[in-house]
Design a protein around this motif. Sequence first.
Motif, PDB file in Angstrom:
ATOM      1  N   SER A 155       0.812  -1.221   0.000  1.00  0.00           N
ATOM      2  CA  SER A 155       0.000   0.000   0.000  1.00  0.00           C
ATOM      3  C   SER A 155       0.843   1.268   0.000  1.00  0.00           C
ATOM      4  N   SER A 156       2.070   1.176   0.510  1.00  0.00           N
ATOM      5  CA  SER A 156       2.939   2.356   0.556  1.00  0.00           C
ATOM      6  C   SER A 156       4.377   1.907   0.709  1.00  0.00           C
ATOM      7  N   ASP A 157       5.280   2.783   0.317  1.00  0.00           N
ATOM      8  CA  ASP A 157       6.701   2.486   0.466  1.00  0.00           C
ATOM      9  C   ASP A 157       7.067   2.365   1.940  1.00  0.00           C
ATOM     10  N   THR A 158       6.439   3.177   2.795  1.00  0.00           N
ATOM     11  CA  THR A 158       6.731   3.123   4.225  1.00  0.00           C
ATOM     12  C   THR A 158       6.382   1.760   4.800  1.00  0.00           C
ATOM     13  N   ALA A 159       5.207   1.232   4.438  1.00  0.00           N
ATOM     14  CA  ALA A 159       4.791  -0.072   4.948  1.00  0.00           C
ATOM     15  C   ALA A 159       5.781  -1.163   4.542  1.00  0.00           C
ATOM     16  N   PHE A 160       6.206  -1.132   3.296  1.00  0.00           N
ATOM     17  CA  PHE A 160       7.154  -2.161   2.857  1.00  0.00           C
ATOM     18  C   PHE A 160       8.513  -1.978   3.525  1.00  0.00           C
ATOM     19  N   GLN A 161       8.924  -0.728   3.738  1.00  0.00           N
ATOM     20  CA  GLN A 161      10.214  -0.477   4.383  1.00  0.00           C
ATOM     21  C   GLN A 161      10.244  -1.038   5.804  1.00  0.00           C
ATOM     22  N   VAL A 162       9.105  -1.010   6.497  1.00  0.00           N
ATOM     23  CA  VAL A 162       9.051  -1.595   7.841  1.00  0.00           C
ATOM     24  C   VAL A 162       9.308  -3.093   7.770  1.00  0.00           C
ATOM     25  N   TRP A 163       8.619  -3.763   6.840  1.00  0.00           N
ATOM     26  CA  TRP A 163       8.830  -5.206   6.687  1.00  0.00           C
ATOM     27  C   TRP A 163      10.277  -5.496   6.283  1.00  0.00           C
ATOM     28  N   ASN A 164      10.838  -4.659   5.443  1.00  0.00           N
ATOM     29  CA  ASN A 164      12.230  -4.843   5.034  1.00  0.00           C
ATOM     30  C   ASN A 164      13.179  -4.701   6.225  1.00  0.00           C
ATOM     31  N   ALA A 165      12.894  -3.748   7.119  1.00  0.00           N
ATOM     32  CA  ALA A 165      13.714  -3.568   8.321  1.00  0.00           C
ATOM     33  C   ALA A 165      13.608  -4.790   9.236  1.00  0.00           C
ATOM     34  N   ILE A 166      12.393  -5.315   9.400  1.00  0.00           N
ATOM     35  CA  ILE A 166      12.203  -6.518  10.220  1.00  0.00           C
ATOM     36  C   ILE A 166      12.959  -7.697   9.606  1.00  0.00           C
ATOM     37  N   TYR A 167      12.863  -7.808   8.305  1.00  0.00           N
ATOM     38  CA  TYR A 167      13.537  -8.894   7.569  1.00  0.00           C
ATOM     39  C   TYR A 167      15.051  -8.819   7.773  1.00  0.00           C
ATOM     40  N   GLU A 213      14.785  -9.736  -5.861  1.00  0.00           N
ATOM     41  CA  GLU A 213      14.621 -11.048  -5.238  1.00  0.00           C
ATOM     42  C   GLU A 213      14.284 -10.936  -3.752  1.00  0.00           C
ATOM     43  N   THR A 214      14.862  -9.912  -3.086  1.00  0.00           N
ATOM     44  CA  THR A 214      14.533  -9.692  -1.673  1.00  0.00           C
ATOM     45  C   THR A 214      13.083  -9.231  -1.527  1.00  0.00           C
ATOM     46  N   ARG A 215      12.676  -8.310  -2.375  1.00  0.00           N
ATOM     47  CA  ARG A 215      11.294  -7.837  -2.351  1.00  0.00           C
ATOM     48  C   ARG A 215      10.317  -9.000  -2.567  1.00  0.00           C
ATOM     49  N   SER A 216      10.610  -9.829  -3.539  1.00  0.00           N
ATOM     50  CA  SER A 216       9.730 -10.967  -3.834  1.00  0.00           C
ATOM     51  C   SER A 216       9.680 -11.939  -2.660  1.00  0.00           C
ATOM     52  N   HIS A 217      10.834 -12.170  -2.019  1.00  0.00           N
ATOM     53  CA  HIS A 217      10.866 -13.094  -0.879  1.00  0.00           C
ATOM     54  C   HIS A 217      10.024 -12.566   0.286  1.00  0.00           C
ATOM     55  N   ILE A 218      10.169 -11.264   0.577  1.00  0.00           N
ATOM     56  CA  ILE A 218       9.383 -10.683   1.677  1.00  0.00           C
ATOM     57  C   ILE A 218       7.899 -10.797   1.381  1.00  0.00           C
TER      58      ILE A 218
END
Length: 352
Positions: free
Chosen positions: A202-214, A342-347
């Motif tokens: 839904s937003s770059d911020t939301a994905f960035q949070v998941w990326n930080a957790i990952y 590939e990281t985006r797809s994995h998350i």
Amino acid sequence: MNSTLMRREALLTLSAGAALLLIGCSGNGSSDDKAAPKAVDIGPVPADLYERARKEGQLVIYASLSSDTTTSSFARAFNEAFPGITVKFVTGSASEVSARYESEAQANVSQADIVLAGIGPFFEAGYERNWFRPILSVAPHLKEAYPEDAFAIGENALVVFRVVTGFAYNTDLVTGENVPRSFADFARPFWKNRLVASDPTSSDTAFQVWNAIYKAYGPSVVAQINANIIPSSKKQLSFVPGAAKVGAGEAYGSLMQGEVTVQGLRKSGAPIAWVRPEVTTATTYILGISAKAPHPAAAQLFAYWAYSPAGQDALTPVNFSESALKGLPNGLLPPDEHIPPETRSHILSLLK
């Protein structure tokens, strides 16, 4: 020229001179000098800049800020320093603001003097297409005033503030050892079907949070947290509904929240608390100064003010943000502007 304006012109001149002296002395000499924080004022302000801005009389800012209280506070603080310039905010989501600006820029009918939004692909494209002026062409002295980690997109852009993404929990429903302190705590069985979160697409911020957790905790924690999210909330498009659900007791916790939203609910009596995790990320806001600004002097003046210590002190408390003048705090991961596909797809696969 009336006496009020003459006094302000005198203050600007003095402020500019002080800034030149302070910046010129910082970072030179002994090792103690180098360790000391650099000093900066609102100068060196071009002598006639305020007068030119006052003649323009208006400043238009496109901003991805959701609160009218925030925008009106920003405008009021700027006008206390520089009266006589009407500040108009046009607000919306980051995607709405960027789409509107891009449409106008492509049609060569730019209406915005400044875009205030989080760093992302829109700004990268905008600087490549010369829609925005490099910040050091607007205010060269900022190179000496700000730490290296505050510059982005080469050195075209400069962080104006960082809005940290934390999380929220219901203080009536979550107590004792169940109170979360990190994102990893939401992987515990206690949170099964009690957690809400925004759609990662839904937003770059939301994905960035998941990326930080990952990056901080690994894919297994991402999967475990995802398994605890209430299924109906997974298509939630913004953070605000999640906070409302936590405040109303419909959920125990909200994985992604800004402090300004949570504190607003607390003031209304909701049993909700905001936590800044030990490791997290932030929406990193910059000022994009339009190359074809309708009010170029007002845009430049706002940039001088917003990046000054006085401007930072006025802006950051209003939306519970952090000044880039202080450098990147420990545990705060800057947004990853180039996540490998590939990281985006994995998350995303872990979040199905």
